[in-house]
Design a protein around this motif. Structure first.
Motif, mmCIF file in Angstrom:
data_model
loop_
_atom_site.group_PDB
_atom_site.id
_atom_site.type_symbol
_atom_site.label_atom_id
_atom_site.label_comp_id
_atom_site.label_asym_id
_atom_site.label_seq_id
_atom_site.Cartn_x
_atom_site.Cartn_y
_atom_site.Cartn_z
ATOM 1 N N CYS A 14 0.853 -1.190 0.000
ATOM 2 C CA CYS A 14 0.000 0.000 0.000
ATOM 3 C C CYS A 14 0.887 1.238 0.000
ATOM 4 O O CYS A 14 1.908 1.277 0.711
ATOM 5 N N VAL A 15 0.500 2.240 -0.779
ATOM 6 C CA VAL A 15 1.246 3.499 -0.819
ATOM 7 C C VAL A 15 0.258 4.665 -0.832
ATOM 8 O O VAL A 15 -0.757 4.624 -1.535
ATOM 9 N N ARG A 16 0.555 5.664 -0.054
ATOM 10 C CA ARG A 16 -0.191 6.922 -0.070
ATOM 11 C C ARG A 16 0.819 8.041 -0.253
ATOM 12 O O ARG A 16 1.900 8.023 0.355
ATOM 13 N N ALA A 17 0.488 9.019 -1.103
ATOM 14 C CA ALA A 17 1.441 10.091 -1.402
ATOM 15 C C ALA A 17 0.760 11.445 -1.363
ATOM 16 O O ALA A 17 -0.426 11.566 -1.694
ATOM 17 N N LEU A 18 1.522 12.443 -0.953
ATOM 18 C CA LEU A 18 1.005 13.807 -0.901
ATOM 19 C C LEU A 18 1.599 14.635 -2.031
ATOM 20 O O LEU A 18 2.769 14.488 -2.380
ATOM 21 N N SER A 19 0.759 15.496 -2.590
ATOM 22 C CA SER A 19 1.183 16.415 -3.644
ATOM 23 C C SER A 19 0.671 17.808 -3.320
ATOM 24 O O SER A 19 -0.514 17.986 -2.998
ATOM 25 N N LEU B 237 -3.042 14.944 0.475
ATOM 26 C CA LEU B 237 -3.005 13.562 0.029
ATOM 27 C C LEU B 237 -3.645 13.464 -1.347
ATOM 28 O O LEU B 237 -4.752 13.942 -1.564
ATOM 29 N N HIS B 238 -2.929 12.824 -2.288
ATOM 30 C CA HIS B 238 -3.411 12.689 -3.659
ATOM 31 C C HIS B 238 -4.571 11.709 -3.700
ATOM 32 O O HIS B 238 -4.595 10.724 -2.969
ATOM 33 N N HIS B 239 -5.533 11.970 -4.596
ATOM 34 C CA HIS B 239 -6.718 11.108 -4.653
ATOM 35 C C HIS B 239 -6.413 9.748 -5.265
ATOM 36 O O HIS B 239 -7.161 8.788 -5.081
ATOM 37 N N ALA B 240 -5.295 9.645 -6.001
ATOM 38 C CA ALA B 240 -4.878 8.361 -6.573
ATOM 39 C C ALA B 240 -3.366 8.249 -6.402
ATOM 40 O O ALA B 240 -2.882 8.051 -5.299
ATOM 41 N N MET B 241 -2.621 8.401 -7.505
ATOM 42 C CA MET B 241 -1.162 8.416 -7.418
ATOM 43 C C MET B 241 -0.606 9.249 -8.567
ATOM 44 O O MET B 241 -1.012 9.090 -9.717
ATOM 45 N N MET B 242 0.320 10.134 -8.240
ATOM 46 C CA MET B 242 0.995 10.910 -9.266
ATOM 47 C C MET B 242 1.799 9.964 -10.150
ATOM 48 O O MET B 242 2.397 9.004 -9.664
ATOM 49 N N GLY B 243 1.811 10.228 -11.450
ATOM 50 C CA GLY B 243 2.547 9.359 -12.362
ATOM 51 C C GLY B 243 4.030 9.324 -12.072
ATOM 52 O O GLY B 243 4.672 8.260 -12.137
#
Length: 397
Positions: free
Chosen positions: A305-310, A314-320
């Motif tokens: 599992c990965v969660r990332a902030l942009s 917190l990003h709704h999905a994942m930045m490319g």
């Protein structure tokens, strides 16, 4: 009082991956905005509707999230072996700032289609039916991206049955290859995708103590920490983080300390003026959870599992670009990402994010004791939402 009328500029509003942005051809911009500088930044801010103290971007094209506050400028490339130069500007929502320090991996998927449709690719290169290969020079970071764009009846195919978690409707699949995505960086180690020279660092974070962290420059500079170490499970959705001011402040502190350790800034105070990079993400072992769409994600379907902030949320999905960092780190035994995925060598990883899952591949190898990555591969989709002209007040830039 004299009134300055609005001007109109040719523009296209496109979705690329799980992001949206306003696309321009360089030569369509007003002359003063065809070069980097204050005029260009002011124009793009006004197009998007920033800065907006209300945080809504009501008076512009922005959607009041980091995923929808984006601009792209494209031109024919003069660089040998490339078709188009791609420049990405991340527009801050509430401050007068455009961040040019990194790429948008999601909008990278829309660059090839835009370039083909707007005459930036030699028509002889475009098949009547099949795949058009577009070689993109990502000017922000000096890297090559290769897009495989489907063509039907001589035009870009946008509709299809490829599904991407985080995007409501299916579309045509576009494969992206990020070549040599690791940045040499200028941190303590230098000349390596790991600027400190370590796969895992002890990162001192005020208020938290010492955290284990993987600091990597691949796709985009990213700071990875373990979810458990900061009180999370890795299955959180946006509201669990973005509605908690203390959590957001904690993540910004981690990000700033990581940026300093990576050599991206010289003082933590500079982090506020470098919002787009680095990203900060937290990883955890696979776990069952329910994605934001209501779709169940089973631990057996994912490697971690990965969660990332942009841009502070917190990003709704994942930045490319962060997906490239995840795939690269997962391929290198010993990083926090690799360990969360079960350790060992691997050439691909499927991870869970708030909107579902994503698979990314990476080819990494060790040369003279240093890790290198030749390419990272993922599939996205893109679609034109609206095209024509965007209007801005004539005195805006």
């Amino acid at each position: 009082m004299s009134q300055v009328p609005q001007i109109k500029i040719p523009a296209t509003y496109m979705r690329g991956g799980t992001s949206k942005g306003v696309f321009f051809r360089l030569h369509d911009l007003p002359e003063s905005c065809q070069v980097p500088g204050a005029a260009r930044d002011a124009l793009l801010r006004r197009v998007i509707g920033s800065p907006d103290p209300y945080g809504k971007q009501i008076d512009g094209m922005g959607g009041a999230t980091s995923s929808t506050s984006k601009t792209v400028i494209l031109s024919k490339s003069t660089r040998p072996g490339h078709d188009v130069d791609y420049l990405f500007g991340q527009v801050s929502i509430d401050t007068p700032f455009v961040d040019w320090s990194g790429n948008c991996g999601n909008l990278s998927a829309a660059v090839g289609p835009f370039a083909i449709s707007h005459g930036l690719i030699d028509p002889e290169r475009v098949p009547e039916n099949g795949i058009c290969t577009v070689r993109i020079w990502q000017a922000n970071i000096g890297k090559t991206i290769v897009a495989q764009v489907p063509i039907t009846a001589g035009a870009v195919q946008e509709t299809g049955d490829f599904e991407l978690d985080g995007v409501t409707f299916p579309a045509a699949e576009i494969q992206l290859e990020f070549l040599d995505p690791a940045d040499e960086g200028d941190g303590e180690g230098g000349g390596s995708m790991f600027p400190t020279g370590h796969l895992v660092d002890d990162l001192d974070v005020p208020g938290l103590g010492t955290l284990k962290a993987t600091l990597i420059n691949a796709g985009i500079p990213t700071v990875f920490v373990n979810a458990e170490a900061i009180g999370y499970t890795g299955t959180e959705l946006q509201e669990a983080i973005n509605g908690d001011p203390k959590a957001l402040a904690m993540f910004e502190t981690i990000r700033a300390q990581g940026a300093l350790r990576m050599g991206l800034i010289k003082d933590v105070s500079e982090a506020a003026t470098r919002q787009h990079t680095p990203k900060v993400a937290f990883v955890a072992l696979p776990a069952d959870y329910v994605a934001s769409s209501g779709k169940p994600v089973a631990a057996s379907e994912i490697d971690l599992c990965v969660r990332a902030l942009s841009m502070g949320k917190l990003h709704h999905a994942m930045m490319g670009t962060a997906a490239v960092a995840i795939g690269t780190a997962a391929a290198i035994p010993g990083t926090l990402v690799n360990l969360a995925a079960g350790g060992g060598e691997r050439t691909a990883v499927r991870f869970g994010h708030p909107s579902g899952t994503l698979r990314v591949g990476a080819e990494a190898k060790q040369v003279d004791g240093n890790w290198t990555v030749t390419k990272a591969i993922m599939s996205r989709s893109a679609r034109v939402i609206m095209e024509g002209w965007v209007r801005v007040p004539g005195e805006a830039f």
